[in-house]
Design a protein around this motif. Structure first.
Motif, PDB file in Angstrom:
ATOM      1  N   LYS A 154     -65.476  36.155 -36.601  1.00  0.00           N
ATOM      2  CA  LYS A 154     -66.839  35.494 -36.164  1.00  0.00           C
ATOM      3  C   LYS A 154     -67.328  34.675 -37.073  1.00  0.00           C
ATOM      4  O   LYS A 154     -67.785  33.789 -36.696  1.00  0.00           O
ATOM      5  CB  LYS A 154     -67.709  36.776 -35.891  1.00  0.00           C
ATOM      6  CG  LYS A 154     -67.620  37.770 -34.948  1.00  0.00           C
ATOM      7  CD  LYS A 154     -68.158  37.136 -33.591  1.00  0.00           C
ATOM      8  CE  LYS A 154     -68.014  38.146 -32.571  1.00  0.00           C
ATOM      9  NZ  LYS A 154     -68.297  37.605 -31.181  1.00  0.00           N
ATOM     10  N   GLN A 178     -69.125  34.370 -45.161  1.00  0.00           N
ATOM     11  CA  GLN A 178     -69.043  33.051 -44.744  1.00  0.00           C
ATOM     12  C   GLN A 178     -68.714  31.942 -45.409  1.00  0.00           C
ATOM     13  O   GLN A 178     -67.770  31.025 -45.234  1.00  0.00           O
ATOM     14  CB  GLN A 178     -70.009  33.000 -43.550  1.00  0.00           C
ATOM     15  CG  GLN A 178     -69.784  31.727 -42.499  1.00  0.00           C
ATOM     16  CD  GLN A 178     -70.898  31.505 -41.579  1.00  0.00           C
ATOM     17  OE1 GLN A 178     -72.271  31.895 -41.867  1.00  0.00           O
ATOM     18  NE2 GLN A 178     -70.469  31.097 -40.388  1.00  0.00           N
ATOM     19  N   ASN A 192     -63.634  33.506 -27.183  1.00  0.00           N
ATOM     20  CA  ASN A 192     -63.159  33.344 -28.161  1.00  0.00           C
ATOM     21  C   ASN A 192     -61.731  32.866 -28.394  1.00  0.00           C
ATOM     22  O   ASN A 192     -61.088  32.175 -28.999  1.00  0.00           O
ATOM     23  CB  ASN A 192     -63.252  34.523 -29.338  1.00  0.00           C
ATOM     24  CG  ASN A 192     -64.502  34.796 -29.811  1.00  0.00           C
ATOM     25  OD1 ASN A 192     -65.061  35.865 -29.975  1.00  0.00           O
ATOM     26  ND2 ASN A 192     -65.399  33.582 -30.042  1.00  0.00           N
TER      27      ASN A 192
END
Length: 441
Positions: A43, A15, A73
């Motif tokens: 995600k 991330q 989303n």
């Protein structure tokens, strides 16, 4: 940077890593990652970064991402996309997905704007402009303008300048935010820069590229028939337009059609079909050269040596014509000349042709004597034809793009196979007529 076994530490590292990446690089990765990894990256990515990367994806990968995303989303993604980016996406996606996005995921207020943008013709200014810009009334105070900047949700690149309008939203000028910060004691009118040019939403997108290059514009304002500001074309979109137009021009110059897909992905048969079209046209028009040669068959039989110089003369004419057409097209694109300069271009290219022709004739005359030991009659025939060919080819190469532009055709069509075919035919006529006169046949 993918992992087969994901744990919390790995996910945190991924991330942190991917959210520092450029959207273009993220898109490149999403193109090749397995579906499971794509889902994880989606995600982990920040919403705005995902939206920026999404716009860089090819059509098939946009479809893949949309199919992976949950409804929530998709709503987030659509919310992050600017209206012009959303329109581009809708035009690329299949009808069933487009319908779902329009009816379910796009808010009613935005749907009206999107529909308006979708109504503009493809490759028009309206199809690429964005309605996300910051404008203030010219009568506002600098402080009020700065407050509007501070409260704006626009991306930083769309806040480099503020557009100024009157009470009726008529475009008056623009102010750089840097000037607002540096000269807080001045009024917006004092800081205002005048509008050098603007475009209509129905103009061809090529107009934007030309104006941006000519005036060094970072953003090009789009106005309606009453000069009211309705949108802008930002620098990144101008660059895309320039790239597209360059590809189109190169395709026209080389006599091929543009590729809809990447070179390796596009089927060979499809590429062959687009390339063959111009080859067939050239093949059919080249039949004229065959007729001309057949007509002067007796001349060639008497002076076989003349045959050896046909390729040189045709190549010289084709190259000279292409040089002239390319130069004129470049000047047309930059706005330096137009059809009203027709006579000036004829005189300019004629003079260039005389100078270049004489130089080539001198070099070629010496070459024929030293290397080919050609007799004087043949040497004079080739030399006179060469200088006439260069002059004629330069003039033709200069005026054909002007004529095309006058009739609203793409001038680059004249810079490739077409001009070469025209010149080849007329070069042979000049050559054999000169030979007939000088050699007395």
């Amino acid at each position: 940077m993918t992992q087969k076994n994901y744990n919390v530490d790995n996910l945190n590292k991924i991330q942190e890593y991917i959210n520092r990446m450029d959207p273009v690089d993220i898109a490149d990765k999403l193109e090749i990652l397995p579906e499971k990894d794509v889902a994880i990256w989606i995600k982990l990515l920040n919403k705005d970064l995902l939206a920026d990367a999404f716009t860089e994806l090819r059509t098939e990968n946009k479809i893949r991402v949309v199919n992976i995303l949950s409804d929530e989303n998709i709503k987030d993604l659509v919310r992050e996309l600017d209206e012009d980016e959303l329109v581009d996406t809708l035009q690329e996606l299949p009808a069933n997905i487009t319908k779902k996005l329009m009816t379910v995921h796009i808010d009613k207020d935005r749907r009206k704007i999107v529909n308006e943008l979708l109504g503009y013709p493809e490759e028009s200014v309206g199809s690429i402009m964005t309605v996300n810009f910051l404008s203030v009334k010219e009568s506002s105070t600098p402080k009020a303008a700065m407050n509007k900047v501070m409260s704006s949700e626009l991306d930083a690149e769309k806040l480099e300048q503020i557009w100024l309008t009157d009470q009726s939203l008529v475009l008056m000028g623009f102010v750089y935010i840097a000037d607002l910060i540096r000269y807080q004691d001045k009024t917006l009118k004092e800081l205002s820069h005048s509008i050098t040019s603007s475009v209509s939403p129905t103009d061809d997108q090529e107009v934007v590229a030309k104006l941006s290059i000519k005036y060094d514009l970072g953003e090009v304002p789009v106005v309606d028939s009453e000069n009211r500001l309705i949108g802008i074309v930002p620098a990144e979109d101008v660059i895309d337009v320039v790239h597209e137009e360059m590809q189109e021009d190169m395709s026209n110059i080389t006599g091929i059609s543009e590729q809809a897909e990447s070179y390796l992905d596009e089927p060979s048969f499809k590429i062959a079909r687009t390339r063959t079209t111009w080859l067939i046209i050239c093949l059919l028009t080249a039949t004229m050269t065959g007729f001309i040669i057949h007509r002067y068959e007796s001349l060639l039989a008497s002076y076989v040596a003349l045959t050896a110089y046909i390729p040189m003369l045709m190549d010289s004419g084709g190259n000279a014509g292409s040089q002239a057409s390319t130069t004129v097209i470049r000047s047309l694109y930059a706005g330096e000349i137009s059809f009203k300069d027709f006579l000036k271009v004829v005189l300019k290219e004629g003079s260039i042709g005389i100078i270049a022709g004489v130089i080539l004739v001198i070099i070629n005359f010496i070459r024929l004597i030293v290397l080919d030991h050609a007799e004087l009659g043949v040497n004079l025939t080739v030399s006179i034809t060469l200088v006439l060919t260069i002059i004629f080819s330069k003039v033709m190469g200069g005026i054909l793009p002007l004529i095309a532009d006058k009739f609203h055709l793409d001038p680059t069509v004249m810079a490739g196979p077409l001009i070469t075919t025209i010149v080849d035919t007329l070069v042979l006529l000049i050559y054999f007529e000169v030979a007939s006169l000088l050699l007395g046949i």
